[in-house]
Enzyme design. Structure first.
Site, PDB file in Angstrom:
ATOM      1  N   SER A  74       0.847  -1.187   0.000  1.00  0.00           N
ATOM      2  CA  SER A  74       0.000   0.000   0.000  1.00  0.00           C
ATOM      3  C   SER A  74       0.884   1.240   0.000  1.00  0.00           C
ATOM      4  O   SER A  74       2.108   1.148   0.053  1.00  0.00           O
ATOM      5  CB  SER A  74      -0.911   0.009   1.231  1.00  0.00           C
ATOM      6  OG  SER A  74      -0.130   0.115   2.417  1.00  0.00           O
ATOM      7  N   LYS A  75       0.253   2.398  -0.022  1.00  0.00           N
ATOM      8  CA  LYS A  75       1.002   3.650  -0.074  1.00  0.00           C
ATOM      9  C   LYS A  75       1.902   3.831   1.144  1.00  0.00           C
ATOM     10  O   LYS A  75       2.951   4.471   1.043  1.00  0.00           O
ATOM     11  CB  LYS A  75       0.037   4.831  -0.195  1.00  0.00           C
ATOM     12  CG  LYS A  75      -0.642   4.918  -1.549  1.00  0.00           C
ATOM     13  CD  LYS A  75      -1.551   6.130  -1.641  1.00  0.00           C
ATOM     14  CE  LYS A  75      -2.201   6.228  -3.013  1.00  0.00           C
ATOM     15  NZ  LYS A  75      -3.105   7.401  -3.119  1.00  0.00           N
ATOM     16  N   ARG A  76       1.506   3.267   2.267  1.00  0.00           N
ATOM     17  CA  ARG A  76       2.348   3.430   3.463  1.00  0.00           C
ATOM     18  C   ARG A  76       3.670   2.699   3.335  1.00  0.00           C
ATOM     19  O   ARG A  76       4.619   2.979   4.059  1.00  0.00           O
ATOM     20  CB  ARG A  76       1.603   2.961   4.713  1.00  0.00           C
ATOM     21  CG  ARG A  76       1.340   1.464   4.780  1.00  0.00           C
ATOM     22  CD  ARG A  76       0.473   1.124   5.983  1.00  0.00           C
ATOM     23  NE  ARG A  76       0.124  -0.275   6.043  1.00  0.00           N
ATOM     24  CZ  ARG A  76       0.885  -1.200   6.588  1.00  0.00           C
ATOM     25  NH1 ARG A  76       2.039  -0.866   7.134  1.00  0.00           N
ATOM     26  NH2 ARG A  76       0.512  -2.467   6.605  1.00  0.00           N
ATOM     27  N   GLY A 101       5.322   2.929   0.607  1.00  0.00           N
ATOM     28  CA  GLY A 101       6.021   3.644  -0.454  1.00  0.00           C
ATOM     29  C   GLY A 101       5.660   3.107  -1.817  1.00  0.00           C
ATOM     30  O   GLY A 101       6.407   3.297  -2.775  1.00  0.00           O
TER      31      GLY A 101
END
Length: 489
Positions: free
Chosen positions: A261-263, A265
């Protein structure tokens, strides 16, 4: 049978690395079997699909060098064909008109939820609880329409959807190239909508029709689509079409083992380009992210196309490792053609101001010898900082210490030796430095630090003789003179 694979992204966002890996696997499998690799943009979601996302997907594919063998197909442009197939299925009796409204279906779900909640109430018997849960499971389970067996329409003008008549009873089995034998009960499948009440085709129908019409023989995609496969195969069966072979690849996870996910990166493929990774490195990394072939760690695209097979794909999710990507990128930076590498580095080298002709000449001279001094293009560009026009050089603490007392005197003596060289090259410079040290009974450890400090100000740099050659006689002696003059003020 000629192998035909496809990559079919939805233009509702950028091309992320999971999608890029799927495209790569499809591309390599087609090339391994001398087949075709096709690209389809699944833009049927008109509210979320954008031209910008489509352009970014195509740009990402071009950057990676994953060129389709035919012009990309835009799914929405084929809506008429999708409708034609749905109507054909109605005439065959494998699909039907369903007159259930959205309000009725929502009321059915609401009633199912009410019964599920009622089963949790205190004071009811186990038999009552079981009965309520059984009713709730039917209401909340896969929808089987009362019109699936030919019941008449409520009226001639009643709106309808067209639904697939789901398989009745028994097991449904998929022999998957990665997951192996996967089995579900036919009762888990609903009478799926093929055409909405407004006449627009659904994604599920469009995918199957397009894959059939494109001649796709192998569908390689993420395992989040495995459930969809059980819903799509009945459409092939309903039309009497050949069913492609399926391979569902585990998704990429973050370093912590959670879904990427975006967390973590997670970025678009083109963002990795902006971060300074080469496309060949990105492909080599993505290839080994869930696939293996013997002990070989790094593959070129041609090497991979010669050996890629679905059997080498792991069942377990792969974990993103940016450090590993950096190591692979460093490998390909060292292999890169000098002209290409300079053109890629130039935007980073000119981030603050354009390079002068003298700076370009120095960097070009040094480039073949300095490709190993960074894992990414920005890191490598930073390694050339000492070759820019930076006079008067700003010294770091260690460099200032080296240019005091005896260090400065030794630098002045060496400067005189260097000035007398008839030919300015790393070889003659190295010889001159060695002779100077011998004559004064000095070690390189006594002469090198002040010389390096004067030339680079303490910036990281390779061996000193090549640095002097790349800087050129005038620039090198000028930098030395600057420090001698400043030290004697």
């Amino acid at each position: 049978m000629s192998v035909i694979t496809r990559f079919a992204p939805s233009p509702t966002g950028m091309l992320h690395i999971g999608g890029a890996r799927t495209a790569l696997f499809n591309y390599l499998y087609a090339k391994r079997h001398n087949g075709k690799f096709l690209l389809r943009i699944e833009d049927t979601d008109r509210e979320r699909s954008t031209d910008e996302a489509t352009a970014a997907i195509l740009e990402g594919m071009e950057w990676l060098g994953l060129t389709a063998d035919e012009k990309p197909l835009m799914q929405f442009s084929r809506a008429g064909r999708h409708t034609e197939v749905a109507l054909d299925m109605v005439s065959r009796g494998t699909a039907f008109r369903c007159y259930a409204t959205q309000e009725e279906l929502q009321a059915r779900r609401d009633l199912g939820e009410e019964k599920r909640q009622a089963a949790k109430a205190e004071g009811i018997s186990e038999d009552e609880k079981a009965a309520l849960l059984a009713e709730a499971n039917v209401l909340l389970g896969p929808y089987r329409s009362p019109w699936r067996d030919g019941a008449p329409a409520p009226s001639e003008d009643t709106p309808y959807t067209i639904r697939l008549r789901a398989p009745d009873g028994g097991d449904r089995v998929v022999e998957d190239g990665v997951q192996g034998t996967v089995r579900i009960q036919a009762s888990e499948l609903d009478d799926m909508i093929l055409l909405r009440a407004d006449g627009t085709p659904t994604y599920m129908l469009a995918v199957v029709v397009d894959d059939h019409d494109m001649g796709v023989t192998h569908v390689i995609r993420g395992d989040d689509h495995l459930r969809n496969t059980f819903r799509q195969i009945p459409i092939y069966e309903a039309m009497g079409w050949d069913i492609p072979k399926y391979a569902h690849v585990p998704l990429i996870h973050g370093p912590d083992g959670a879904k990427l996910s975006k967390r973590h990166g997670a970025l678009s493929t083109l963002a990795y380009r902006e971060m300074g990774y080469l496309p060949e490195a990105m492909k080599a990394y993505l290839l080994r992210l869930g696939w293996s072939h013997g002990d070989q760690e790094i593959f070129t695209q041609d090497e991979a196309a010669a050996v890629f097979d679905i059997g080498g794909i792991n069942k377990a999710p792969a974990r993103l490792d940016i450090d590993k990507l950096g190591q692979i990128n460093s490998h390909f930076l060292r292999l890169a053609d000098d002209e290409r590498l300079f053109s890629l580095l130039k935007p980073y080298l000119e981030a603050e101001k354009p390079l002068t002709e003298a700076e370009i000449a120095r960097i070009r001279a040094a480039l073949p010898h300095m490709k190993d001094r960074g894992n990414t293009l920005p890191e490598l560009a930073e390694a050339f900082a000492f070759l820019k026009d930076i006079r008067p050089i700003e010294l770091n603490k260690k460099a200032r210490k080296a240019l005091k007392g005896e260090g400065l005197d030794r630098l002045a003596g060496l400067r005189d030796e260097l000035q007398q060289l008839p030919h300015w090259s790393a070889e003659t410079i190295s010889t001159a430095i060695g002779s100077y040290c011998t004559a004064l009974d000095l070690s390189m450890g006594q002469v090198g630090p002040p010389l390096r400090a004067a030339l680079t100000g303490g910036l990281p740099a390779p061996d000193i003789a090549p640095v002097l050659e790349w800087l050129g006689r005038d620039e090198a002696l000028g930098r030395i003179d600057d420090q001698i003059a400043q030290g004697r003020e």
